[in-house]
Design a protein around this motif. Structure first.
Motif, PDB file in Angstrom:
ATOM      1  N   MET A  51      31.421   8.274 -21.743  1.00 49.64           N
ATOM      2  CA  MET A  51      30.305   8.842 -22.412  1.00 49.64           C
ATOM      3  C   MET A  51      29.708   7.469 -22.970  1.00 49.64           C
ATOM      4  O   MET A  51      30.451   6.530 -23.444  1.00 49.64           O
ATOM      5  N   ARG A  52      28.525   7.507 -22.820  1.00 50.76           N
ATOM      6  CA  ARG A  52      27.670   6.129 -23.336  1.00 50.76           C
ATOM      7  C   ARG A  52      26.269   6.516 -24.025  1.00 50.76           C
ATOM      8  O   ARG A  52      25.653   7.605 -23.694  1.00 50.76           O
ATOM      9  N   ASN A  53      25.889   5.663 -24.928  1.00 53.45           N
ATOM     10  CA  ASN A  53      24.551   6.056 -25.472  1.00 53.45           C
ATOM     11  C   ASN A  53      23.845   5.439 -24.689  1.00 53.45           C
ATOM     12  O   ASN A  53      23.767   4.172 -24.346  1.00 53.45           O
ATOM     13  N   THR A  54      22.480   6.073 -24.476  1.00 55.87           N
ATOM     14  CA  THR A  54      21.571   5.526 -23.335  1.00 55.87           C
ATOM     15  C   THR A  54      20.659   4.327 -23.856  1.00 55.87           C
ATOM     16  O   THR A  54      20.221   3.445 -23.073  1.00 55.87           O
ATOM     17  N   SER A  55      20.868   4.466 -24.867  1.00 53.08           N
ATOM     18  CA  SER A  55      19.812   3.021 -25.748  1.00 53.08           C
ATOM     19  C   SER A  55      20.691   2.114 -26.239  1.00 53.08           C
ATOM     20  O   SER A  55      20.333   0.954 -26.645  1.00 53.08           O
ATOM     21  N   ASP A  56      22.216   2.112 -26.051  1.00 55.01           N
ATOM     22  CA  ASP A  56      23.193   1.252 -26.694  1.00 55.01           C
ATOM     23  C   ASP A  56      24.376   1.246 -25.661  1.00 55.01           C
ATOM     24  O   ASP A  56      25.270   1.915 -25.933  1.00 55.01           O
ATOM     25  N   PRO A  57      24.371   0.342 -24.572  1.00 53.49           N
ATOM     26  CA  PRO A  57      25.471   0.410 -23.792  1.00 53.49           C
ATOM     27  C   PRO A  57      27.026  -0.042 -24.371  1.00 53.49           C
ATOM     28  O   PRO A  57      27.778   0.375 -24.176  1.00 53.49           O
ATOM     29  N   THR A  58      26.661  -0.579 -25.637  1.00 57.05           N
ATOM     30  CA  THR A  58      28.062  -0.882 -26.325  1.00 57.05           C
ATOM     31  C   THR A  58      28.682   0.448 -26.973  1.00 57.05           C
ATOM     32  O   THR A  58      29.698   0.225 -27.321  1.00 57.05           O
ATOM     33  N   ASP A  59      27.664   1.368 -27.188  1.00 58.38           N
ATOM     34  CA  ASP A  59      28.222   2.592 -27.801  1.00 58.38           C
ATOM     35  C   ASP A  59      28.774   3.602 -26.600  1.00 58.38           C
ATOM     36  O   ASP A  59      27.963   4.273 -26.194  1.00 58.38           O
ATOM     37  N   SER A  60      29.931   3.200 -26.263  1.00 58.94           N
ATOM     38  CA  SER A  60      30.478   4.396 -25.311  1.00 58.94           C
ATOM     39  C   SER A  60      31.903   4.365 -25.375  1.00 58.94           C
ATOM     40  O   SER A  60      32.620   3.529 -26.156  1.00 58.94           O
ATOM     41  N   VAL A  61      32.579   5.363 -24.862  1.00 60.27           N
ATOM     42  CA  VAL A  61      33.998   5.758 -24.802  1.00 60.27           C
ATOM     43  C   VAL A  61      34.370   6.163 -23.504  1.00 60.27           C
ATOM     44  O   VAL A  61      33.547   6.718 -22.726  1.00 60.27           O
ATOM     45  N   VAL A  62      35.562   5.793 -23.134  1.00 60.48           N
ATOM     46  CA  VAL A  62      36.115   6.269 -22.010  1.00 60.48           C
ATOM     47  C   VAL A  62      37.293   7.306 -22.386  1.00 60.48           C
ATOM     48  O   VAL A  62      37.717   7.311 -23.408  1.00 60.48           O
ATOM     49  N   TYR A  63      37.619   8.257 -21.501  1.00 68.15           N
ATOM     50  CA  TYR A  63      38.610   9.368 -21.948  1.00 68.15           C
ATOM     51  C   TYR A  63      39.876   9.119 -20.880  1.00 68.15           C
ATOM     52  O   TYR A  63      39.997   8.512 -19.925  1.00 68.15           O
ATOM     53  N   ARG A  64      40.979   9.722 -21.699  1.00 62.39           N
ATOM     54  CA  ARG A  64      42.508   9.521 -21.003  1.00 62.39           C
ATOM     55  C   ARG A  64      42.871  10.911 -21.124  1.00 62.39           C
ATOM     56  O   ARG A  64      42.683  11.564 -22.035  1.00 62.39           O
ATOM     57  N   PRO A  65      43.721  11.177 -20.036  1.00 59.54           N
ATOM     58  CA  PRO A  65      44.361  12.744 -20.131  1.00 59.54           C
ATOM     59  C   PRO A  65      45.507  12.668 -21.382  1.00 59.54           C
ATOM     60  O   PRO A  65      46.049  11.607 -21.777  1.00 59.54           O
ATOM     61  N   VAL A  66      45.530  13.813 -21.940  1.00 63.84           N
ATOM     62  CA  VAL A  66      46.618  14.316 -22.812  1.00 63.84           C
ATOM     63  C   VAL A  66      47.861  14.277 -22.243  1.00 63.84           C
ATOM     64  O   VAL A  66      47.905  15.589 -21.441  1.00 63.84           O
ATOM     65  N   SER A  67      49.047  13.784 -22.784  1.00 64.27           N
ATOM     66  CA  SER A  67      50.208  14.015 -22.067  1.00 64.27           C
ATOM     67  C   SER A  67      50.533  15.600 -22.518  1.00 64.27           C
ATOM     68  O   SER A  67      50.604  16.021 -23.523  1.00 64.27           O
ATOM     69  N   GLY A  68      51.265  16.209 -21.466  1.00 58.48           N
ATOM     70  CA  GLY A  68      51.723  17.726 -21.674  1.00 58.48           C
ATOM     71  C   GLY A  68      50.451  18.517 -21.420  1.00 58.48           C
ATOM     72  O   GLY A  68      51.019  19.848 -21.286  1.00 58.48           O
ATOM     73  N   SER A  69      49.256  18.256 -21.058  1.00 57.54           N
ATOM     74  CA  SER A  69      48.199  19.029 -21.035  1.00 57.54           C
ATOM     75  C   SER A  69      47.496  18.815 -19.590  1.00 57.54           C
ATOM     76  O   SER A  69      47.449  17.569 -19.115  1.00 57.54           O
ATOM     77  N   GLY A  70      46.986  19.770 -19.100  1.00 56.66           N
ATOM     78  CA  GLY A  70      46.381  19.474 -17.710  1.00 56.66           C
ATOM     79  C   GLY A  70      44.833  19.637 -17.842  1.00 56.66           C
ATOM     80  O   GLY A  70      44.289  19.521 -16.749  1.00 56.66           O
ATOM     81  N   VAL A  71      44.520  20.060 -19.021  1.00 50.26           N
ATOM     82  CA  VAL A  71      42.958  20.114 -19.133  1.00 50.26           C
ATOM     83  C   VAL A  71      42.268  19.675 -20.155  1.00 50.26           C
ATOM     84  O   VAL A  71      41.277  19.291 -20.521  1.00 50.26           O
ATOM     85  N   ALA A  72      43.067  18.775 -21.090  1.00 47.01           N
ATOM     86  CA  ALA A  72      42.593  18.004 -22.309  1.00 47.01           C
ATOM     87  C   ALA A  72      42.410  16.490 -22.224  1.00 47.01           C
ATOM     88  O   ALA A  72      43.465  15.834 -21.689  1.00 47.01           O
ATOM     89  N   TRP A  73      41.316  16.093 -22.161  1.00 45.20           N
ATOM     90  CA  TRP A  73      41.439  14.456 -22.354  1.00 45.20           C
ATOM     91  C   TRP A  73      40.783  14.179 -23.650  1.00 45.20           C
ATOM     92  O   TRP A  73      39.748  14.550 -24.216  1.00 45.20           O
ATOM     93  N   VAL A  74      41.037  12.864 -24.229  1.00 48.59           N
ATOM     94  CA  VAL A  74      40.750  12.406 -25.299  1.00 48.59           C
ATOM     95  C   VAL A  74      40.233  10.946 -25.526  1.00 48.59           C
ATOM     96  O   VAL A  74      40.752  10.230 -24.361  1.00 48.59           O
ATOM     97  N   PRO A  75      39.364  10.448 -26.252  1.00 44.38           N
ATOM     98  CA  PRO A  75      38.796   9.148 -26.163  1.00 44.38           C
ATOM     99  C   PRO A  75      40.128   8.203 -26.319  1.00 44.38           C
ATOM    100  O   PRO A  75      40.829   8.316 -27.177  1.00 44.38           O
ATOM    101  N   ALA A  76      39.909   6.807 -25.617  1.00 48.02           N
ATOM    102  CA  ALA A  76      40.800   5.989 -25.577  1.00 48.02           C
ATOM    103  C   ALA A  76      40.644   5.205 -26.853  1.00 48.02           C
ATOM    104  O   ALA A  76      41.538   4.254 -27.266  1.00 48.02           O
ATOM    105  N   GLN A  77      39.265   5.278 -27.424  1.00 47.21           N
ATOM    106  CA  GLN A  77      39.158   4.460 -28.871  1.00 47.21           C
ATOM    107  C   GLN A  77      38.509   5.404 -29.932  1.00 47.21           C
ATOM    108  O   GLN A  77      37.855   6.477 -29.307  1.00 47.21           O
ATOM    109  N   THR A  78      38.602   5.058 -30.999  1.00 47.52           N
ATOM    110  CA  THR A  78      37.771   5.706 -32.146  1.00 47.52           C
ATOM    111  C   THR A  78      36.365   5.264 -32.163  1.00 47.52           C
ATOM    112  O   THR A  78      36.378   4.010 -32.564  1.00 47.52           O
ATOM    113  N   ARG A  79      35.375   6.123 -31.945  1.00 45.75           N
ATOM    114  CA  ARG A  79      34.246   5.820 -32.255  1.00 45.75           C
ATOM    115  C   ARG A  79      33.317   6.670 -32.806  1.00 45.75           C
ATOM    116  O   ARG A  79      33.628   8.112 -32.532  1.00 45.75           O
ATOM    117  N   LEU A  80      32.294   6.736 -33.770  1.00 38.25           N
ATOM    118  CA  LEU A  80      31.664   7.804 -34.483  1.00 38.25           C
ATOM    119  C   LEU A  80      30.372   8.107 -33.801  1.00 38.25           C
ATOM    120  O   LEU A  80      29.834   7.059 -33.154  1.00 38.25           O
TER     121      LEU A  80
END
Length: 438
Positions: A77-106
């Motif tokens: 996910m990324r802010n269209t007006s600020d490329p530095t405001d973005s997060v990537v997602y990783r899978p949650v261990s033990g779940s086949g459907v949940a993904w969480v951000p790899a870093q904390t960002r508001l």
């Protein structure tokens, strides 16, 4: 906060609180290729939260959230007006459907965010036994509202919810003795809310009288249905339909609102007077296990449907939210979170609700290119009250949980349905069903 979390605007009978549209149900479209389903809500001022990535399941298939169907995925996910405001997602261990951000960002209010995903997954109609690996691109955008509040002015409660005897349906006498009695019931009430003989006259005439309340104030559930009064729109209603008033403030990007009510697990559910009267009218004064099980709200919350930003069908909206007393539903802590969302989420929610209700004229809607589901931005505001009631028609939430577990066990034994034993720990779920046709 969990984005897959499970509004009350009008004075209706029990507004059918339900699981939110983020809860993905198995598809009944047998014979179709499966689709990917995204469920993601970005809330301004809060960390980016869980993204749910699921696949449709044939109606004869068994849904299992721990079963992995994604071989590999890149989700950003990324802010269209600020490329530095973005997060990537990783899978949650033990779940086949949940993904969480790899870093904390508001997430930022008013920003437009873009979701891009490349997903390599098993798209076999016969999954999990079959194998058909394909790569799907998913894309969506959402703009968070720039501002939102339900407390532009202090929320107001009906006077009947502030004085216990009025909540029970007592009709006051038009003299100073009534004011002394109100002060006895609730010390300091007369001075705090500037109550006088004019207030009494308005109450006796059935005119809506409201007074400001603060976070955590105690209110009484209005359980009497004995008198006809006027609501804020001037319509004739019964006393139990008295309304709370919230004044909103909205910024750019406001497309509508939904709300979620949270309650204390040690609380009790309040049965509205009209529901009780209807059961008596049809000679069904005794609650069955099925009745109680149907009343149970899992997860300590209930969802009220999304409502579009502008509509002439509800008096006062969107400047005000008029919440019926009967929508409170529970004793104890009563916290409501009001989510302002973009218009596309409202369209998604309303279409899904209509389809779930059997409306075959409504087309499925999603803003996810390449899949189904929703990607939406939101802002949230909340307000909390503490609810008391003298109504005898209350049932402890724990008793309702026990009924829900007995029904689930009965269906497991007789119909072969799944049963979550962990959820029912502490209940006598093997006890027999009682009442009705069970």
């Amino acid at each position: 906060m969990d984005s897959k979390i499970p509004f009350v605007l009008v004075s209706t009978l029990v507004l059918g609180a339900c699981n939110g549209p983020w809860n993905i149900d198995p598809s009944d479209e047998v014979g179709r290729d499966p689709d990917l389903i995204v469920s993601s809500m970005v809330v301004g001022g809060m960390p980016f939260d869980t993204l749910w990535l699921e696949r449709t399941t044939p109606i004869q298939g068994k849904y299992d959230s721990t079963r992995v169907f994604v071989e590999e995925a890149t989700i950003r996910m990324r802010n269209t007006s600020d490329p530095t405001d973005s997060v990537v997602y990783r899978p949650v261990s033990g779940s086949g459907v949940a993904w969480v951000p790899a870093q904390t960002r508001l997430a930022k209010a008013g920003a437009t965010y873009e979701l891009d995903a490349q997903v390599r997954w098993n798209a076999s109609r016969d999954w999990p036994s079959g194998r058909d690996i394909r790569t799907t691109s998913l894309h969506a955008t959402t703009t968070l509202p720039s501002d939102w509040s339900v407390r532009e002015k202090s929320p107001e409660a009906p006077i009947e919810a502030l004085i216990p005897s009025l909540a029970g349906g007592a009709e006051p006498t038009s003299d100073s003795a009534t004011l002394r009695e109100w002060d006895r019931e609730r010390p300091g009430a007369v001075a705090r809310w500037k109550l006088g003989l004019g207030t009494i006259d308005s109450v006796r005439a059935g005119i809506p009288v409201t007074r400001p309340v603060v976070w955590g104030d105690t209110v009484w559930y209005i359980h009497s249905d004995a008198r006809l009064v006027r609501n804020i729109a001037g319509q004739g209603v019964t006393l139990t339909n008295r309304q709370y008033v919230y004044t909103t403030r909205r910024g750019a990007g406001f497309g509508g609102m939904f709300s979620v009510q949270y309650f204390d697990p040690t609380s009790a559910r309040i049965e509205p007077a009209l529901v009780r009267a209807l059961r008596k009218a049809v000679g069904d004064d005794y609650r069955s296990t099925e009745d109680s099980a149907s009343d149970y709200q899992a997860g300590g919350s209930r969802y009220f449907e999304a409502y579009a930003a502008y509509s002439n069908s509800v008096v006062g909206w969107p400047d005000h939210i008029y919440t019926s007393n009967i929508a409170i539903g529970y004793t104890g802590r009563y916290l409501t979170r009001y989510f302002a969302v973009d218009a596309r989420y409202v369209a998604y929610s309303q279409a899904k609700t209509a389809i779930a209700g059997g409306d075959k004229t409504v087309a499925r809607y999603s803003n996810i290119q390449g899949g189904q589901g929703y990607f939406t931005g939101a802002l949230v505001d909340s307000f909390q009250l503490f609810v008391r009631t003298s109504s005898p028609d209350t049932i402890p939430l724990e008793a309702l949980r026990g009924a829900a577990c007995r029904r689930a066990w009965d269906r497991h034994i007789n119909d072969g349905r799944g049963f979550e034993e962990k959820f029912c720990i502490g209940t006598d779920y093997t006890a027999g069903m009682v009442g009705g046709d069970d």
